[in-house]
Write a protein that holds these residues in place. Structure first.
Motif, mmCIF file in Angstrom:
data_model
loop_
_atom_site.group_PDB
_atom_site.id
_atom_site.type_symbol
_atom_site.label_atom_id
_atom_site.label_comp_id
_atom_site.label_asym_id
_atom_site.label_seq_id
_atom_site.Cartn_x
_atom_site.Cartn_y
_atom_site.Cartn_z
ATOM 1 N N GLN A 65 0.812 -1.015 0.096
ATOM 2 C CA GLN A 65 0.100 -0.030 0.080
ATOM 3 C C GLN A 65 0.887 1.301 -0.014
ATOM 4 N N ALA A 66 0.344 2.183 -0.585
ATOM 5 C CA ALA A 66 0.766 3.828 -0.209
ATOM 6 C C ALA A 66 0.098 4.133 0.807
ATOM 7 N N PRO A 67 0.715 4.534 1.899
ATOM 8 C CA PRO A 67 -0.270 4.661 3.357
ATOM 9 C C PRO A 67 -0.566 6.023 3.629
ATOM 10 N N ARG A 68 0.171 6.926 3.479
ATOM 11 C CA ARG A 68 0.063 8.450 3.653
ATOM 12 C C ARG A 68 1.198 9.267 3.695
ATOM 13 N N PRO A 69 0.976 10.552 3.733
ATOM 14 C CA PRO A 69 2.118 11.509 3.447
ATOM 15 C C PRO A 69 3.056 11.214 4.508
ATOM 16 N N VAL A 79 5.777 3.775 -0.061
ATOM 17 C CA VAL A 79 4.953 2.515 -0.286
ATOM 18 C C VAL A 79 5.774 1.290 0.438
ATOM 19 N N TYR A 80 4.863 0.423 1.006
ATOM 20 C CA TYR A 80 5.708 -0.591 1.911
ATOM 21 C C TYR A 80 4.616 -1.684 2.021
ATOM 22 N N VAL A 81 5.000 -2.906 2.391
ATOM 23 C CA VAL A 81 4.224 -4.304 2.799
ATOM 24 C C VAL A 81 3.853 -3.945 4.179
#
Length: 305
Positions: free
Chosen positions: A279-283, A287-289
């Motif tokens: 996912q690309a989580p937030r500012p 991008v990480y697992v």
């Protein structure tokens, strides 16, 4: 403070997805205007050609003396042929006149549709600007909250991070130990494997509002581009991905499927197997697992169904 930041990030993501949706609609509407402009030009060109033909016919009749058809018939060396020619000429003139009338009407109709579409573009531009302003205000609140958080002692920040990780771990354990995980698929389809490969290659790239690569992504920018590179075009926003793609039970999802989060479908990640998503989580993050159940799951969708 931690809960307030999470709420603000969620609000900002909702605003971003709404902005992305408005931007997508605006792009489609601008394309529609361009198509209508092309149709107007084509109709005007055809109309001009017919008017030229009609004018040439009128000039030819004038050069022929402008005699009435009955007199031309009497004076013609071959009256039968003259009658046929006159009949065909009259038919052609009527056909041209009718076609000019029909094309004039059609041109006006297309012009009206173009004007309506252009007006809709202006309305959508105003709506997008409003959404952009709302998002900027939320970003300002996030900046203020982060500034306050940065004043916390290092130990306090560690405690907040540990609390977040503990919450995610508990949610993941509950999901893995439950019935859902027991029947989840382990094999992706051919397109799903390509989508996962693309998403995997983006790990480490930063989250940026509204970004869809190649150097940064937001949540739905990542998932839509992953599937586009797999040869499947899907909606740009998480809400539209949830609304328009085929729903699959969480217990039956497989790698490559998209996991939609929160009751408002404001976040999305791509399931990669073994209880994990990319996912690309937030500012401020890349991008990480992460564990699939680290956020409130709404459901799953399958782009290649």
């Amino acid at each position: 403070m931690h809960a307030e930041l999470r709420r603000l990030y969620h609000d900002a993501e909702v605003a971003t997805e709404k902005y992305n949706a408005a931007d997508e609609r605006l792009t489609r509407q601008r394309k529609r205007v361009r198509e209508l402009n092309a149709k107007v030009k084509a109709a005007e060109a055809e109309l001009a050609g017919l008017k030229t033909e009609a004018g040439a016919a009128a000039r030819a009749q004038y050069r022929g003396g402008g005699l009435p058809a009955e007199i031309q018939f009497v004076l013609a060396p071959d009256p039968g042929r003259a009658l046929d020619d006159a009949s065909r000429t009259l038919q052609a003139q009527r056909s041209t006149t009718n076609l000019i009338t029909a094309l004039t009407t059609a041109r006006q109709t297309v012009r009206d549709r173009r004007e309506g579409a252009a007006a809709e573009v202006k309305r959508r531009e105003a709506s997008r600007q409003t959404l952009s302003t709302q998002r900027q205000r939320i970003e300002e609140r996030i900046a203020a909250a982060k500034k306050t958080e940065s004043r916390l002692a290092t130990e306090q920040r560690r405690e907040l991070a540990a609390l977040e990780q503990a919450d995610a771990a508990r949610a993941q354990k509950k999901w893995v130990d439950g019935d859902h995980f027991q029947h989840v698929g382990t094999e992706a389809g051919p397109a799903g494997r390509r989508a996962i490969a693309f998403a995997t290659a983006q790990i480490g790239k930063p989250y940026v509002w509204g970004a869809e690569g190649p150097d940064a992504f937001d949540c739905s920018g990542l998932t839509s581009q992953a599937w586009l590179h797999a040869g499947v075009a899907i909606p740009r926003t998480s809400q539209e991905q949830w609304r328009r793609l085929k729903h699959v039970p969480i217990s039956r999802m497989r790698p490559g499927d998209l996991v939609i989060y929160f009751s408002d479908a404001s976040h999305v990640g791509i399931y990669v197997g073994n209880g994990q998503i990319i996912q690309a989580p937030r500012p401020g993050r890349n991008v990480y697992v992460s564990p699939v159940a680290s956020m409130e799951i709404l459901g799953a969708v399958r782009p290649d169904a």
